[in-house]
Scaffold this active site. Structure first.
Site, mmCIF file in Angstrom:
data_model
loop_
_atom_site.group_PDB
_atom_site.id
_atom_site.type_symbol
_atom_site.label_atom_id
_atom_site.label_comp_id
_atom_site.label_asym_id
_atom_site.label_seq_id
_atom_site.Cartn_x
_atom_site.Cartn_y
_atom_site.Cartn_z
ATOM 1 C CE LYS A 160 -4.076 1.876 2.330
ATOM 2 N NZ LYS A 160 -4.768 2.370 1.140
HETATM 3 N N1 PMP Z 1 -7.624 -0.748 -3.264
HETATM 4 C C1 PMP Z 1 -7.053 0.444 -3.042
HETATM 5 C C2 PMP Z 1 -6.280 1.087 -4.142
HETATM 6 C C3 PMP Z 1 -7.202 1.068 -1.793
HETATM 7 O O1 PMP Z 1 -6.650 2.265 -1.577
HETATM 8 C C4 PMP Z 1 -7.966 0.441 -0.784
HETATM 9 C C5 PMP Z 1 -8.141 1.108 0.547
HETATM 10 N N2 PMP Z 1 -7.076 0.799 1.402
HETATM 11 C C6 PMP Z 1 -8.536 -0.808 -1.069
HETATM 12 C C7 PMP Z 1 -8.343 -1.379 -2.316
HETATM 13 C C8 PMP Z 1 -9.345 -1.532 -0.026
HETATM 14 O O2 PMP Z 1 -8.510 -1.999 0.999
HETATM 15 P P1 PMP Z 1 -9.033 -2.185 2.489
HETATM 16 O O3 PMP Z 1 -10.316 -2.903 2.403
HETATM 17 O O4 PMP Z 1 -7.969 -2.992 3.131
HETATM 18 O O5 PMP Z 1 -9.173 -0.830 3.079
#
Ligand code: PMP
Length: 296
Positions: A160
């Site tokens: 991330k």
């Molecule tokens: N894809 C992207 C590009 C994101 O920024 C997020 C948010 N973190 C997600 C998917 C969803 O991830 P999560 O459910 O872990 O927040």
């Protein structure tokens, strides 16, 4: 309501390299490596009624994201989680959005990043729904992004990492300037991937379909929704999804820690209804994050 201040000018406390500092003093220098070379990773998580949902998973992912970018956060997963709880308490927040961020600092300059040190900060603030609830009720409208999620051999796609959000910001800005709420991104192959900050799900004939996360984030919310659907006996199919199939899906929704479960009314030329299964899973998610067991 009081005028909303900018994000560097607020009351409260931010956890910064091991201690709580006044919000306005949580600053970095302009020669911070992360600002020039995107050597930064972050998390987005929410607290409900004082409990941070899936905190351990978020802290673990932060650690892993940094490792993928080649640096080690000098606090353990347990220490990061403890610090997140401390931040929530210090700011007297019970329902909040939280942003842990780790980056390479200003100890050295240059692409190689040799000599830089890792830093960690954690902020929290009240943040309502990710999309306007009035629009989300009927289903938000998605543009089709010009940029595509990159191939795993061209970028560290499972981190991330801040750098991966460059195309997400551009895509969302283009979408908003054209009157949409967000954008659907395809991947390098042309397959359906995700939105700019949330994963995508589709419903057809009572089944849930979602793209295989082989070049984008396998969201924590995504996995929660897959579990909740399976608990209801719903068939969950994770697979390659090509755009020519979008026409055949009845419902679509997005999932993310910020977006939670957001209904989608349309994506480009494809229209969807806000249907029973989407509503059921949104409710199950709401129950789960608030510590209630979804009822049958
Ligand atoms: N894809 C992207 C590009 C994101 O920024 C997020 C948010 N973190 C997600 C998917 C969803 O991830 P999560 O459910 O872990 O927040």
């Amino acid at each position: 309501m009081a005028e909303q201040r900018t994000f560097d000018d607020r009351d409260g406390w931010i956890w910064f390299d091991g201690k709580l500092v006044p919000w306005r003093e949580a600053n970095v220098h302009v020669l911070t490596h992360a600002m020039h070379y995107a050597s930064s990773v972050f998390e987005g998580q929410r607290a409900y009624n004082g409990e941070i949902f899936k905190l351990n998973e978020h802290s673990q992912r932060l650690h892993k994201s940094a490792q993928i970018l080649g640096f080690e956060i000098p606090w353990s997963v347990a220490e990061i989680s403890a610090a997140c709880k401390e931040v929530l308490k210090a700011n007297k927040l019970v329902d909040a959005y939280m942003r842990p961020v780790a980056w390479r600092g200003s100890e050295a300059m240059g692409v190689s990043a040799q000599g830089t040190k890792p830093h960690l900060a954690i902020a929290a603030w009240e943040w309502g729904k990710y999309f306007d609830p009035k629009l989300a009720e009927k289903g938000i409208r998605l543009d089709i992004a010009r940029y595509r999620r990159p191939a795993p051999y061209t970028a560290p796609v499972h981190s991330k990492a801040a750098g991966l959000y460059m195309i997400a910001t551009l895509s969302r800005q283009q979408a908003e300037s054209r009157g949409y709420e967000d954008a659907l991104m395809f991947d390098w192959r042309g397959q359906v991937a995700e939105a700019t900050g949330a994963n995508a799900f589709f419903v057809r004939d009572g089944e849930l379909h979602t793209p295989t996360p082989d070049c984008f984030l396998d969201g924590i919310t995504r996995r929660t929704i897959m579990d909740l659907a399976r608990k209801r006996g719903v068939e969950v199919v994770e697979r390659d999804i090509w755009p020519d199939e979008l026409e055949s899906f009845e419902q679509m929704f997005l999932t993310g820690s910020a977006a939670e479960v957001t209904f989608v009314g349309s994506a480009g030329p494809w229209n969807f209804e806000v249907g029973d299964l989407s509503r059921q899973l949104a409710k199950d998610y709401d129950d789960t994050v608030n510590g209630r067991i979804p009822n049958a």
